[in-house]
Each structure stands twice: as C-alpha cells, then as structure tokens.
Design a protein around this motif. Structure first.
Motif, short mmCIF file in Angstrom:
data_model
loop_
_atom_site.label_atom_id
_atom_site.label_comp_id
_atom_site.label_asym_id
_atom_site.label_seq_id
_atom_site.Cartn_x
_atom_site.Cartn_y
_atom_site.Cartn_z
N GLY A 86 51.03 39.98 42.04
CA GLY A 86 50.10 40.13 43.16
C GLY A 86 48.75 39.50 42.89
N THR A 87 47.75 40.04 43.54
CA THR A 87 46.40 39.51 43.49
C THR A 87 45.68 39.92 42.22
OG1 THR A 87 46.29 39.63 45.90
CG2 THR A 87 44.20 39.52 44.73
N ASP A 88 44.83 39.04 41.71
CA ASP A 88 43.86 39.42 40.70
C ASP A 88 42.74 40.13 41.46
OD1 ASP A 88 41.74 39.62 38.91
OD2 ASP A 88 42.12 37.66 37.99
N ASN A 89 42.84 41.44 41.54
CA ASN A 89 41.96 42.20 42.42
C ASN A 89 40.52 42.21 41.95
OD1 ASN A 89 43.57 43.49 44.72
ND2 ASN A 89 44.88 43.83 42.95
N TYR A 90 40.29 42.22 40.66
CA TYR A 90 38.92 42.14 40.16
C TYR A 90 38.29 40.81 40.61
CZ TYR A 90 34.91 42.39 36.99
OH TYR A 90 33.63 42.42 36.47
N LEU A 91 39.05 39.72 40.47
CA LEU A 91 38.56 38.41 40.91
C LEU A 91 38.30 38.39 42.40
CD1 LEU A 91 37.92 35.44 40.30
CD2 LEU A 91 40.36 34.94 40.62
N MET A 92 39.11 39.08 43.17
CA MET A 92 38.89 39.16 44.61
C MET A 92 37.52 39.78 44.91
SD MET A 92 41.49 40.78 47.43
CE MET A 92 41.16 40.73 49.19
N GLY A 93 37.18 40.83 44.19
CA GLY A 93 35.85 41.43 44.34
C GLY A 93 34.74 40.50 43.92
N VAL A 94 34.99 39.75 42.85
CA VAL A 94 34.02 38.75 42.39
C VAL A 94 33.73 37.75 43.50
CG1 VAL A 94 33.68 36.81 40.81
CG2 VAL A 94 34.58 38.99 39.94
N LYS A 95 34.81 37.25 44.13
CA LYS A 95 34.65 36.25 45.20
C LYS A 95 33.87 36.82 46.38
CE LYS A 95 36.93 32.88 43.24
NZ LYS A 95 36.20 31.65 42.81
#
Length: 330
Positions: A134-143
């Motif tokens: 799935g998604t790199d969720n920490y990176l999603m928050g970074v973006k």
C-alpha cells in the motif's frame, strides 16, 4: 446493536455466497477492507476483479469483503475470524482498529499467509504478517505538509481531520505532516513550530464517516473564522460530493483568496472534480486499484514460499493548482 449484527450478517452472507459460487478446486485469496461503504475500497475491489478476469484459469480466486459500515470495527474483526476459521489460502487485511485486529489474528495463529493492504498493523504487531502492500503513509503526510508550506510559507492555524483513532495508516500520515511542518521528528502537536499551530478542538476524528466529516468541517469553519488551513488526512468529506460542496460553498471566497487552504488525501473522481472547482488546493492521492490488483499475486508468492519485500509501496499522485497532473483529467 441489532442493526450492527444485521449489517455484519449481510456482509458475511455476501462473502459466503461468493465463496460458495467458486469452483470446488478454487482456493480463496481474501481481501478484507474496513467497510464496503467507502468508495476508496471499491477501487480495491475493481483491482481484485481485474486480476480475476486476467487469471480465469488460476487455481485461486480473489474474494473482496468487509463489514457494511466502515465504523464497524468489531464486524471487520469477526469477518477475518470467520474467514480464517473456515479456511482460506491467504488473507490481506486493511485493519480499521489495528491493535484489535492484530490481537485476534495472533490468537488464531493461522497457518496461512497473512498480509496487510492499505493500512498496516502497529509496529509491535508486524511480526504476525508477512508484508504490507500500500501507501507509504508517513510520506503521504510529508507531501501534504510540503503543499501546505508552499501555500502558507509562514505557517498558520491548522486543523487536522483524521479517521479512526487506532488506524495506523492515518496516524502515520498525521505524524508525517506534523514532523514536516515542524521541521523535527516525533512532534505530538503543532504549537507554533515554523508558524504552525493546531487549533483547540483539533484533530477531529471522522470514524471513516463522510457525513460526520462534513459536519466537522462546517463546525470548524464556523467556530474558527480565521483558520488558515484544514487538512483532510483522508478524503472522507469529499466522498460525499453534495455535502462537501455545500460546506465549501460557505468559504469559497476564502478558498479563492487562499486565506483558507484545504489539502486532502486521495484522488477519486469526485475529489478531483472538487479540486478542479477550487474546493481544495492540493490532493495527495493513493493508488487503491493497484493495491487490489497486486494483492492476489503477492499472496500467491507468499503461499509458494517466495521472498517478498516488506513493505511494498504503491506510490502517490500529487495534484496542486500549479501542476494539476493526475487530477486534470480524472
């Protein structure tokens, strides 16, 4: 309670009927999501179906299921319990309540491969699953934080809208946002770092319910007329387009002037439409179809004892007003 049982019963009937309809020699690769009422998960279902259409001769079939409501954490745990007890070849779970789900899987101690998809178990429980897809969720928050910083270089007051209190993927996104906005790791709350401060009463938790998400937005805008940023860590409010339009209509002047910015997760069709209408300034999208399409192959690899990387990230699509990208035509 009775309604919840009825909803759970209906979901299980659908799952059982789907399994009963399989050929006798077909083995089940189960994908269990948080709730069938969420359009994000329907994209996972479509990926599962595409895999099925392309692998009609396989000895395996992909079964997509979950509770009728995304708020039914206990129902999702029960469905996983029933599937593992009845017997599946492998299972991919998107846990709504990560600790509760992991606890039940640990108790069952299944002999078949278990993986997570879309949302992971907490770090302490990742020993009971083979991989996360799935998604790199920490990176999603970074973006999300990077987009907010472009729009509000001096920071400002912000409200984060989260989902389920115990959802590991949503909490990871929130952590990525806070750490990036603050410029430091492990930030529990924004209290002025780089100009960003979380307002009183936030974060708010939607429990994955679109109607509640929109009500929370409306209430927040009324109570905080000088709010600088509202961050939908997930796309819940936008999953109910009519309600979201009504809520954002009340602040369209502020959105146009960018006195108030909205950044949201996911890029489903109603969301990209809202983005094009100026009802958000940036969307950071996951790839749920890819999750559903890839999960069966990963489960088969695990069944065959093949080495599988952990985690398996599916990537992100970032849209903003300067570069609409994926959101321009979808």
């Amino acid at each position: 309670m009775r309604n919840r049982i009825l909803l759970l019963g209906a979901a299980m009937v659908m799952a059982l009927q789907a399994t009963a309809g399989q050929a006798a020699d077909k083995k089940t690769l189960a994908i269990v999501v948080k709730g069938l009422d969420n359009p994000f998960f329907e994209q996972i279902n479509l990926g599962c179906k595409k895999w099925m259409s392309e692998n009609a001769d396989s000895e395996y079939e992909c079964l997509y299921t979950g509770p009728a409501s995304s708020a039914d954490e206990a129902g999702e745990v029960q469905i996983v319990d029933d599937l593992l007890t009845r017997g599946v070849a492998a299972i991919a779970i998107s846990p709504s309540n990560a600790p509760a789900m992991a606890n039940r899987v640990r108790q069952i101690a299944p002999s078949v491969p278990v993986m997570t998809v879309d949302a992971d178990f907490l770090e302490a429980d990742r020993d009971i699953r083979a991989t996360y897809l799935g998604t790199d969720n920490y990176l999603m928050g970074v973006k999300m934080a990077e987009e907010a910083a472009i729009l509000k270089p001096n920071g400002g007051s912000v409200c984060l809208q989260l989902g389920n209190v115990a959802a590991d993927n949503i909490n990871a996104r929130a952590q990525g946002f806070r750490d990036t906005a603050a410029g430091a790791k492990g930030v529990d709350r924004l209290t002025g770092q780089n100009g960003w401060s979380e307002i009183e009463g936030c974060p708010v938790f939607t429990n994955d319910q679109a109607d509640l998400a929109n009500q929370q937005m409306a209430d927040t805008f009324i109570a905080n007329p000088d709010l600088d940023a509202f961050i939908l860590i997930g796309g819940w409010a936008q999953f109910a387009p009519q309600a979201y339009t009504q809520v954002t209509d009340q602040v369209m002047d502020k959105l146009k002037s960018k006195d108030l910015i909205i950044i949201a997760g996911d890029t489903l069709p109603p969301q990209t439409k809202a983005f094009r209408e100026g009802r958000s300034h940036a969307q950071v999208g996951q790839r749920p179809f890819e999750m559903g399409y890839k999960a069966p192959d990963v489960m088969i690899q695990l069944i065959n004892g093949e080495k599988v990387d952990d985690p398996l990230y599916t990537g992100l699509d970032v849209c903003n007003q300067e570069d609409p990208g994926f959101c321009a035509n979808n």
